[in-house]
Structures are given as structure tokens and as C-alpha cells.
Design a protein around this motif. Structure first.
Motif, PDB file in Angstrom:
ATOM      1  N   MET A   1      -1.239  -8.422 -10.563  1.00  0.00           N
ATOM      2  CA  MET A   1      -0.872  -7.060 -10.267  1.00  0.00           C
ATOM      3  C   MET A   1      -2.078  -6.367  -9.637  1.00  0.00           C
ATOM      4  N   LEU A   2      -1.800  -5.616  -8.598  1.00  0.00           N
ATOM      5  CA  LEU A   2      -2.867  -4.892  -7.917  1.00  0.00           C
ATOM      6  C   LEU A   2      -3.069  -3.498  -8.481  1.00  0.00           C
ATOM      7  N   MET A   3      -1.985  -2.761  -8.622  1.00  0.00           N
ATOM      8  CA  MET A   3      -2.085  -1.375  -9.064  1.00  0.00           C
ATOM      9  C   MET A   3      -0.734  -0.908  -9.582  1.00  0.00           C
ATOM     10  N   LEU A   4      -0.727   0.277 -10.172  1.00  0.00           N
ATOM     11  CA  LEU A   4       0.497   0.915 -10.616  1.00  0.00           C
ATOM     12  C   LEU A   4       0.531   2.292  -9.978  1.00  0.00           C
ATOM     13  N   GLY A   5       1.645   2.653  -9.409  1.00  0.00           N
ATOM     14  CA  GLY A   5       1.773   3.963  -8.793  1.00  0.00           C
ATOM     15  C   GLY A   5       3.144   4.538  -9.075  1.00  0.00           C
ATOM     16  N   TRP A   6       3.260   5.852  -8.943  1.00  0.00           N
ATOM     17  CA  TRP A   6       4.512   6.554  -9.192  1.00  0.00           C
ATOM     18  C   TRP A   6       5.296   6.710  -7.895  1.00  0.00           C
ATOM     19  N   MET A   7       6.596   6.454  -7.981  1.00  0.00           N
ATOM     20  CA  MET A   7       7.512   6.700  -6.870  1.00  0.00           C
ATOM     21  C   MET A   7       8.716   7.451  -7.405  1.00  0.00           C
ATOM     22  N   ASP A   8       9.132   8.465  -6.670  1.00  0.00           N
ATOM     23  CA  ASP A   8      10.425   9.074  -6.940  1.00  0.00           C
ATOM     24  C   ASP A   8      11.380   8.550  -5.868  1.00  0.00           C
ATOM     25  N   ASP A   9      12.592   9.075  -5.824  1.00  0.00           N
ATOM     26  CA  ASP A   9      13.571   8.582  -4.846  1.00  0.00           C
ATOM     27  C   ASP A   9      13.063   8.718  -3.412  1.00  0.00           C
ATOM     28  N   GLU A  10      12.422   9.833  -3.107  1.00  0.00           N
ATOM     29  CA  GLU A  10      11.928  10.066  -1.746  1.00  0.00           C
ATOM     30  C   GLU A  10      10.797   9.097  -1.396  1.00  0.00           C
ATOM     31  N   ALA A  11       9.876   8.861  -2.316  1.00  0.00           N
ATOM     32  CA  ALA A  11       8.778   7.915  -2.069  1.00  0.00           C
ATOM     33  C   ALA A  11       9.325   6.508  -1.850  1.00  0.00           C
ATOM     34  N   LEU A  12      10.320   6.128  -2.632  1.00  0.00           N
ATOM     35  CA  LEU A  12      10.938   4.814  -2.452  1.00  0.00           C
ATOM     36  C   LEU A  12      11.629   4.733  -1.095  1.00  0.00           C
ATOM     37  N   HIS A  13      12.357   5.783  -0.727  1.00  0.00           N
ATOM     38  CA  HIS A  13      13.021   5.814   0.582  1.00  0.00           C
ATOM     39  C   HIS A  13      12.000   5.643   1.711  1.00  0.00           C
ATOM     40  N   THR A  22       4.503   4.260  -0.138  1.00  0.00           N
ATOM     41  CA  THR A  22       4.355   5.696  -0.302  1.00  0.00           C
ATOM     42  C   THR A  22       4.521   6.010  -1.776  1.00  0.00           C
ATOM     43  N   TYR A  23       3.628   6.820  -2.305  1.00  0.00           N
ATOM     44  CA  TYR A  23       3.642   7.168  -3.723  1.00  0.00           C
ATOM     45  C   TYR A  23       3.707   8.677  -3.888  1.00  0.00           C
ATOM     46  N   TRP A  24       4.072   9.100  -5.112  1.00  0.00           N
ATOM     47  CA  TRP A  24       4.062  10.504  -5.475  1.00  0.00           C
ATOM     48  C   TRP A  24       2.847  10.738  -6.357  1.00  0.00           C
ATOM     49  N   SER A  25       1.981  11.648  -5.947  1.00  0.00           N
ATOM     50  CA  SER A  25       0.819  12.016  -6.750  1.00  0.00           C
ATOM     51  C   SER A  25       1.224  13.097  -7.732  1.00  0.00           C
ATOM     52  N   ARG A  26       1.219  12.754  -9.006  1.00  0.00           N
ATOM     53  CA  ARG A  26       1.590  13.747 -10.028  1.00  0.00           C
ATOM     54  C   ARG A  26       0.541  14.837 -10.144  1.00  0.00           C
ATOM     55  N   TYR A  31       3.190  13.631  -1.675  1.00  0.00           N
ATOM     56  CA  TYR A  31       3.328  12.220  -1.326  1.00  0.00           C
ATOM     57  C   TYR A  31       2.060  11.735  -0.650  1.00  0.00           C
ATOM     58  N   TRP A  32       1.753  10.461  -0.863  1.00  0.00           N
ATOM     59  CA  TRP A  32       0.619   9.864  -0.163  1.00  0.00           C
ATOM     60  C   TRP A  32       0.963   8.424   0.201  1.00  0.00           C
ATOM     61  N   VAL A  33       0.489   8.023   1.350  1.00  0.00           N
ATOM     62  CA  VAL A  33       0.729   6.675   1.860  1.00  0.00           C
ATOM     63  C   VAL A  33      -0.554   5.884   1.670  1.00  0.00           C
ATOM     64  N   LYS A  34      -0.435   4.762   0.958  1.00  0.00           N
ATOM     65  CA  LYS A  34      -1.609   3.932   0.689  1.00  0.00           C
ATOM     66  C   LYS A  34      -2.235   3.513   2.015  1.00  0.00           C
ATOM     67  N   GLY A  35      -3.506   3.862   2.177  1.00  0.00           N
ATOM     68  CA  GLY A  35      -4.265   3.484   3.361  1.00  0.00           C
ATOM     69  C   GLY A  35      -4.519   4.605   4.334  1.00  0.00           C
ATOM     70  N   ASP A  36      -3.765   5.696   4.245  1.00  0.00           N
ATOM     71  CA  ASP A  36      -3.952   6.787   5.211  1.00  0.00           C
ATOM     72  C   ASP A  36      -5.364   7.354   5.180  1.00  0.00           C
ATOM     73  N   THR A  37      -5.957   7.457   4.011  1.00  0.00           N
ATOM     74  CA  THR A  37      -7.331   7.985   3.940  1.00  0.00           C
ATOM     75  C   THR A  37      -8.358   6.884   3.708  1.00  0.00           C
ATOM     76  N   VAL A  56      10.467  -0.375 -10.022  1.00  0.00           N
ATOM     77  CA  VAL A  56      10.481  -1.244  -8.846  1.00  0.00           C
ATOM     78  C   VAL A  56       9.216  -2.090  -8.820  1.00  0.00           C
ATOM     79  N   LEU A  57       9.359  -3.304  -8.333  1.00  0.00           N
ATOM     80  CA  LEU A  57       8.229  -4.194  -8.092  1.00  0.00           C
ATOM     81  C   LEU A  57       8.104  -4.326  -6.584  1.00  0.00           C
ATOM     82  N   VAL A  58       6.978  -3.863  -6.067  1.00  0.00           N
ATOM     83  CA  VAL A  58       6.740  -3.929  -4.629  1.00  0.00           C
ATOM     84  C   VAL A  58       5.676  -4.996  -4.389  1.00  0.00           C
TER      85      VAL A  58
END
Length: 93
Positions: A1-13, A22-26, A31-37, A56-58
């Protein structure tokens, strides 16, 4: 496993439609996309639901570190139990 992140319906979409995680930052409430920064991208290989459809397992092709600390994974430090011991009962899973 690399990491654990939060996704809501929109992040999953967004993850499913863009092919990038794409994850949801609580804490930041955005929303944030892994790698953008960081430049440490996650390119989606597959997405699977668990039996309850609440997790979900990504599986990804990870470019660079997965952890914000610069480590490959968020789970290399502070291992609480390793290998479960030889006396552990067999599982029916």
C-alpha cells in the motif's frame, strides 16, 4: 500500500474520468489531484469497490514519492506488527 486518501463521489468521478487520482482534503475542504503541486503523479491502472461498496482500491503507476514526506509510501515508518507471527490462525478470507 502506498497511501490512504479520502474520496467522495465527486473525487471518485474525477479519478475515473481523468485517469489521475483526485482526493478530498478534509482539512482544506477542497479537492486535490495527486502530483499537481509535488510532481509525484498517480496514474490510475484500476479501481475496485469492496464488498460493501464503501471503500475503493485504486491501483496506480506511482511517479515519485506517494507520501508528502518524500517517502515512497506513507506506511514504512512505525510498523506496529510485522508478519503477524507464526502462531496466527489461518484465515478463511
Amino acid at each position: 500500500m502506498l497511501m490512504l486518501g479520502w474520496m467522495d463521489d465527486e473525487a471518485l468521478h474525477r479519478t475515473l474520468t481523468t485517469g489521475r487520482c483526485t482526493y478530498w482534503s478534509r482539512s482544506r475542504r477542497e479537492y486535490w489531484v495527486k502530483g499537481d503541486t509535488s510532481g509525484h503523479f498517480q496514474w490510475v491502472k484500476s479501481v475496485a469497490l469492496d464488498c460493501d461498496a464503501d471503500t475503493v482500491l485504486v491501483k496506480v503507476d506511482q511517479v515519485g514519492a506517494a507520501c508528502h514526506t518524500g517517502a515512497r509510501t506513507c506506511f514504512d515508518e512505525d510498523v506496529l506488527l510485522k508478519d503477524g507471527g507464526s502462531d496466527a490462525p489461518a484465515s478463511d478470507q
